[in-house]
Design a protein around this motif. Structure first.
Motif, PDB file in Angstrom:
ATOM      1  N   PHE A   1       4.676  10.307   3.446  1.00 24.17           N
ATOM      2  CA  PHE A   1       4.210   9.098   2.784  1.00 24.17           C
ATOM      3  C   PHE A   1       4.631   7.861   3.569  1.00 24.17           C
ATOM      4  CE2 PHE A   1       8.468   9.570   1.161  1.00 24.17           C
ATOM      5  CZ  PHE A   1       8.931   8.273   0.989  1.00 24.17           C
ATOM      6  N   ASN A   2       4.039   6.739   3.196  1.00 23.36           N
ATOM      7  CA  ASN A   2       4.359   5.461   3.815  1.00 23.36           C
ATOM      8  C   ASN A   2       4.083   4.366   2.792  1.00 23.36           C
ATOM      9  OD1 ASN A   2       4.919   3.380   5.570  1.00 23.36           O
ATOM     10  ND2 ASN A   2       3.386   3.951   7.083  1.00 23.36           N
ATOM     11  N   ILE A   3       5.006   3.447   2.646  1.00 23.87           N
ATOM     12  CA  ILE A   3       4.789   2.260   1.826  1.00 23.87           C
ATOM     13  C   ILE A   3       4.677   1.093   2.783  1.00 23.87           C
ATOM     14  CG2 ILE A   3       5.738   0.746   0.047  1.00 23.87           C
ATOM     15  CD1 ILE A   3       7.163   3.265  -1.057  1.00 23.87           C
ATOM     16  N   CYS A   4       3.517   0.452   2.785  1.00 27.07           N
ATOM     17  CA  CYS A   4       3.223  -0.585   3.771  1.00 27.07           C
ATOM     18  C   CYS A   4       3.132  -1.966   3.127  1.00 27.07           C
ATOM     19  CB  CYS A   4       1.892  -0.299   4.458  1.00 27.07           C
ATOM     20  SG  CYS A   4       1.838   1.292   5.269  1.00 27.07           S
ATOM     21  N   ALA A   5       3.539  -2.963   3.875  1.00 23.17           N
ATOM     22  CA  ALA A   5       3.380  -4.357   3.463  1.00 23.17           C
ATOM     23  C   ALA A   5       2.206  -4.933   4.237  1.00 23.17           C
ATOM     24  CB  ALA A   5       4.640  -5.149   3.769  1.00 23.17           C
ATOM     25  N   VAL A   6       1.300  -5.586   3.529  1.00 25.00           N
ATOM     26  CA  VAL A   6       0.180  -6.283   4.155  1.00 25.00           C
ATOM     27  C   VAL A   6       0.546  -7.760   4.173  1.00 25.00           C
ATOM     28  CG1 VAL A   6      -2.283  -6.795   4.074  1.00 25.00           C
ATOM     29  CG2 VAL A   6      -1.442  -4.578   3.259  1.00 25.00           C
TER      30      VAL A   6
ATOM     31  N   GLU B   1      -6.061  18.404   1.669  1.00 20.88           N
ATOM     32  CA  GLU B   1      -7.513  18.536   1.690  1.00 20.88           C
ATOM     33  C   GLU B   1      -8.219  17.283   2.192  1.00 20.88           C
ATOM     34  OE1 GLU B   1      -8.612  19.790  -2.228  1.00 20.88           O
ATOM     35  OE2 GLU B   1      -7.375  21.602  -2.104  1.00 20.88           O
ATOM     36  N   LYS B   2      -7.699  16.100   1.837  1.00 21.94           N
ATOM     37  CA  LYS B   2      -8.354  14.841   2.193  1.00 21.94           C
ATOM     38  C   LYS B   2      -7.779  14.184   3.434  1.00 21.94           C
ATOM     39  CE  LYS B   2      -9.157  13.705  -2.663  1.00 21.94           C
ATOM     40  NZ  LYS B   2      -8.835  12.732  -3.716  1.00 21.94           N
ATOM     41  N   GLY B   3      -6.597  14.623   3.858  1.00 23.06           N
ATOM     42  CA  GLY B   3      -5.916  13.950   4.958  1.00 23.06           C
ATOM     43  C   GLY B   3      -5.149  12.753   4.412  1.00 23.06           C
ATOM     44  N   THR B   4      -4.888  11.782   5.264  1.00 21.49           N
ATOM     45  CA  THR B   4      -4.138  10.616   4.838  1.00 21.49           C
ATOM     46  C   THR B   4      -5.004   9.725   3.969  1.00 21.49           C
ATOM     47  OG1 THR B   4      -2.838  10.698   6.855  1.00 21.49           O
ATOM     48  CG2 THR B   4      -2.798   8.644   5.627  1.00 21.49           C
ATOM     49  N   THR B   5      -4.497   9.378   2.790  1.00 21.09           N
ATOM     50  CA  THR B   5      -5.238   8.524   1.879  1.00 21.09           C
ATOM     51  C   THR B   5      -4.340   7.415   1.347  1.00 21.09           C
ATOM     52  OG1 THR B   5      -4.698   9.916  -0.016  1.00 21.09           O
ATOM     53  CG2 THR B   5      -6.763  10.385   1.102  1.00 21.09           C
ATOM     54  N   ILE B   6      -4.936   6.289   1.041  1.00 21.94           N
ATOM     55  CA  ILE B   6      -4.222   5.202   0.388  1.00 21.94           C
ATOM     56  C   ILE B   6      -4.355   5.452  -1.112  1.00 21.94           C
ATOM     57  CG2 ILE B   6      -4.086   2.719   0.036  1.00 21.94           C
ATOM     58  CD1 ILE B   6      -5.302   2.398   2.849  1.00 21.94           C
ATOM     59  N   CYS B   7      -3.267   5.867  -1.734  1.00 16.36           N
ATOM     60  CA  CYS B   7      -3.288   6.269  -3.145  1.00 16.36           C
ATOM     61  C   CYS B   7      -3.344   5.092  -4.092  1.00 16.36           C
ATOM     62  CB  CYS B   7      -2.062   7.090  -3.481  1.00 16.36           C
ATOM     63  SG  CYS B   7      -2.083   8.695  -2.733  1.00 16.36           S
ATOM     64  N   CYS B   8      -2.557   4.076  -3.806  1.00 11.15           N
ATOM     65  CA  CYS B   8      -2.555   2.928  -4.694  1.00 11.15           C
ATOM     66  C   CYS B   8      -2.086   1.695  -3.938  1.00 11.15           C
ATOM     67  CB  CYS B   8      -1.686   3.178  -5.924  1.00 11.15           C
ATOM     68  SG  CYS B   8       0.050   3.419  -5.573  1.00 11.15           S
TER      69      CYS B   8
ATOM     70  N   LEU C   1       0.843  -1.190   0.000  1.00  7.21           N
ATOM     71  CA  LEU C   1       0.000   0.000   0.000  1.00  7.21           C
ATOM     72  C   LEU C   1       0.879   1.241   0.000  1.00  7.21           C
ATOM     73  CD1 LEU C   1      -2.469  -0.953   2.892  1.00  7.21           C
ATOM     74  CD2 LEU C   1      -2.732  -1.432   0.454  1.00  7.21           C
ATOM     75  N   TYR C   2       0.467   2.258  -0.743  1.00  6.71           N
ATOM     76  CA  TYR C   2       1.172   3.536  -0.765  1.00  6.71           C
ATOM     77  C   TYR C   2       0.220   4.591  -0.226  1.00  6.71           C
ATOM     78  CZ  TYR C   2       3.323   7.773  -2.658  1.00  6.71           C
ATOM     79  OH  TYR C   2       3.873   9.019  -2.801  1.00  6.71           O
ATOM     80  N   THR C   3       0.591   5.195   0.901  1.00  7.78           N
ATOM     81  CA  THR C   3      -0.246   6.214   1.523  1.00  7.78           C
ATOM     82  C   THR C   3       0.481   7.557   1.499  1.00  7.78           C
ATOM     83  OG1 THR C   3       0.618   5.804   3.745  1.00  7.78           O
ATOM     84  CG2 THR C   3      -1.298   4.541   3.090  1.00  7.78           C
ATOM     85  N   VAL C   4      -0.270   8.616   1.299  1.00  4.29           N
ATOM     86  CA  VAL C   4       0.285   9.969   1.341  1.00  4.29           C
ATOM     87  C   VAL C   4      -0.661  10.864   2.122  1.00  4.29           C
ATOM     88  CG1 VAL C   4       1.528   9.792  -0.842  1.00  4.29           C
ATOM     89  CG2 VAL C   4      -0.768  10.716  -0.819  1.00  4.29           C
ATOM     90  N   PHE C   5      -0.127  11.992   2.570  1.00  9.59           N
ATOM     91  CA  PHE C   5      -0.975  12.982   3.233  1.00  9.59           C
ATOM     92  C   PHE C   5      -1.359  14.039   2.220  1.00  9.59           C
ATOM     93  CE2 PHE C   5      -1.998  16.783   5.567  1.00  9.59           C
ATOM     94  CZ  PHE C   5      -2.859  16.288   6.527  1.00  9.59           C
ATOM     95  N   ASP C   6      -2.665  14.209   2.029  1.00  6.40           N
ATOM     96  CA  ASP C   6      -3.215  15.226   1.139  1.00  6.40           C
ATOM     97  C   ASP C   6      -3.759  16.344   2.010  1.00  6.40           C
ATOM     98  OD1 ASP C   6      -5.813  16.376  -0.285  1.00  6.40           O
ATOM     99  OD2 ASP C   6      -4.462  15.633  -1.851  1.00  6.40           O
TER     100      ASP C   6
END
Length: 103
Positions: free
Chosen positions: A89-94, A25-32, A18-23
């Motif tokens: 940002f954060n790149i997470c492993a599930v 306007e939207k706050g933290t979102t999972i982008c892709c 998972l790739y998460t970023v802070f937007d």
């Protein structure tokens, strides 16, 4: 990908990235995610835990959800070129946390 511990019968498998970023306007979102179908409705509310406050930057963050463990290390790049003077940002492993008892 399956990881086996040489000292146990436990079996861990990588389910997604998972790739998460802070937007701003939207706050933290999972982008892709990979696979793209990995982000279901159950992962969307986890954004604030995957990219928490700056005091955890550089540390490993883990979240347990059902039989998944989500691991990541939030990154905060401070510079005036970014809105809010920081790119987060954060790149997470599930990872599956199920135990396989088969040999």
């Amino acid at each position: 990908m399956v990881l086996r511990s040489p000292h146990s019968a436990q079996r861990l498998s990588l389910r997604a990235l998972l790739y998460t970023v802070f937007d701003k306007e939207k706050g933290t979102t999972i982008c892709c995610s990979d696979p793209p179908t990995a982000v279901g409705d159950k992962f969307k509310p986890l954004g604030r835990y995957l990219l928490p406050e700056t005091n955890v930057k550089g540390r490993v963050v883990s979240v347990v959800l059902d039989d998944n463990v989500i691991l990541g290390a939030p990154v905060y790049i401070e510079d005036t070129i970014y809105s809010r003077n920081c790119f987060q940002f954060n790149i997470c492993a599930v990872i599956s946390s199920r135990i396989d008892v088969e040999p």
